[in-house]
Design an enzyme around this catalytic site. Structure first.
Site: not given
Ligand code: PA5
Length: 374
Positions: A257, A278, A367
């Site tokens: 990310e 393996h 999303k």
């Molecule tokens: O690292 C990030 O920002 C994302 O992975 C969020 O944690 C994830 O999308 C969940 O979002 P939220 O905490 O707003 O529900």
């Protein structure tokens, strides 16, 4: 201290500039966090963890991505025995998984920690709805609400508004810290403390790393970038401890990310050895040479250590670069240090690739599309 076995060329003027940029970024709150911890918030976390341990056998942790991977990584690796059992939910939209989580709790006493920075993510919202129903059926509305701990934005979002209206105990995801960098905030701390992890020791390790991790993080980040520039487009994180599987998962999220944007970055993937020798072992030894391996070298027993050495030699002979990240201790302090090291290295690496380490436009795009479809 973390030891990295490579010495890439580092442009120190550029590196210092990057470190300053990261610390000054509006999402760089995690950089100084271990040293400037809000002691009031930490005390509230410990108090809530104690309350959960006294009232419940199980804590249901509801969250996805950065809202659960970090603390799950530490809890599953350390397997603490003094706290409550953690059941995870809300990290997919599978009804089968949700039913299984409800079944795992069964008739036992439980509390819920629902974690969402935005407070609007669908997966945790669906699971929270089901577990809230179960709480109310079991305890009645008033006690049910006293068993809900909401970790979310300080001021806004559907979860924030509901928490205020219903009087849930609230913890804040700081504005200046994104999901995948939030392991050491209340996002991770409440679940870890409730499970029996010594969170003071985690912070001690992370605090020491604020200075001590800079050099190894720079080395590792510059090495990643140099390998990426040479056409190595995949990094395989290799651990030799099956209980570190979720640490691998957190690493995949952290690097994926943070770095994978503007058609840049290295694809992070992960294996557990010797198990995966393996399965993927053949590819690692002899497949397409577009990858390198980063061994997360936890302290381990003698026989397992021999496998580490054997893999290092065999894979180097097989023609893949093998990096080694030596982890000094397999305990809270070690994981505090390791979490901080990887956060810093990842942010530096993303900067070297010329991308913003702290946003995730691709995740937001999915999303929005899902919400439109539903
Ligand atoms: O690292 C990030 O920002 C994302 O992975 C969020 O944690 C994830 O999308 C969940 O979002 P939220 O905490 O707003 O529900």
């Amino acid at each position: 201290m973390i030891a990295v076995n490579c010495s890439p060329e580092i442009d120190m003027t550029q590196a210092e500039g990057i470190l300053k940029e990261i610390a000054r970024d509006k999402m760089g709150g995690w950089v100084e966090l271990p040293r400037k911890y809000d002691v009031g918030e930490l005390a509230r976390v410990k108090e809530a963890a104690k309350e959960i341990q006294e009232s419940s056998e199980v804590l249901v942790c509801i969250g996805i991505g950065g809202s659960y991977l970090g603390h799950r990584a530490v809890i599953e690796a350390l397997r603490p025995r003094s706290g409550v059992e953690i059941v995870y939910a809300g990290n997919s939209l599978s009804k089968r998984e949700l039913d299984w989580a409800l079944e795992q709790v069964g008739d036992r006493d439980f509390s819920v920690n629902v974690i969402s920075k935005s407070g609007t993510t669908l997966e945790p919202a669906v699971a929270f709805g089901e577990f809230k129903k179960k709480l109310i059926e079991k305890y009645g509305e008033e006690e049910a609400y006293s068993r809900i701990y909401a970790t979310t934005d300080a001021k806004k979002g559907a979860l924030h508004d509901e928490a205020v209206a219903c009087g849930y105990t609230r913890f804040v995801v700081p504005d200046n810290i994104g999901g995948r960098y939030s392991v050491l905030t209340s996002v991770g701390m409440l679940a870890m403390a409730a499970a029996g992890v010594d969170i003071d020791k985690m912070l001690e390790g992370a605090s020491e790393a604020v200075e001590a991790a800079v050099e190894p993080a720079l080395k590792y980040a510059y090495m990643r970038h140099a390998l990426g520039a040479k056409g190595y487009d995949t990094e395989v994180f290799a651990s030799f401890e099956p209980c570190a599987m979720y640490f691998n998962e957190w690493l995949k999220q952290l690097f994926g990310e943070s770095e994978g944007k503007n058609k840049q970055g290295v694809l992070p993937t992960a294996v557990i050895y010797s198990t995966d020798l393996h399965s993927l072992g053949q590819f690692m030894q002899d497949g397409r040479r577009n990858l390198w391996e980063t061994i997360i070298d936890y302290p381990t027993d003698e026989m397992n250590a021999k496998v580490v050495t054997a893999v290092r030699i065999a894979h180097t002979e097989g023609g893949i670069p093998v990096l080694n990240i030596g982890v000094p201790s397999f305990n809270e302090k070690g994981f505090g240090e390791l979490v901080y090291f990887f956060e810093l290295a990842c942010a530096i690496s993303a900067k070297l690739f010329g991308v913003n380490p702290f946003d995730q436009p691709g995740v937001e795009a999915y999303k929005a599309e899902l919400n439109r479809l539903l």
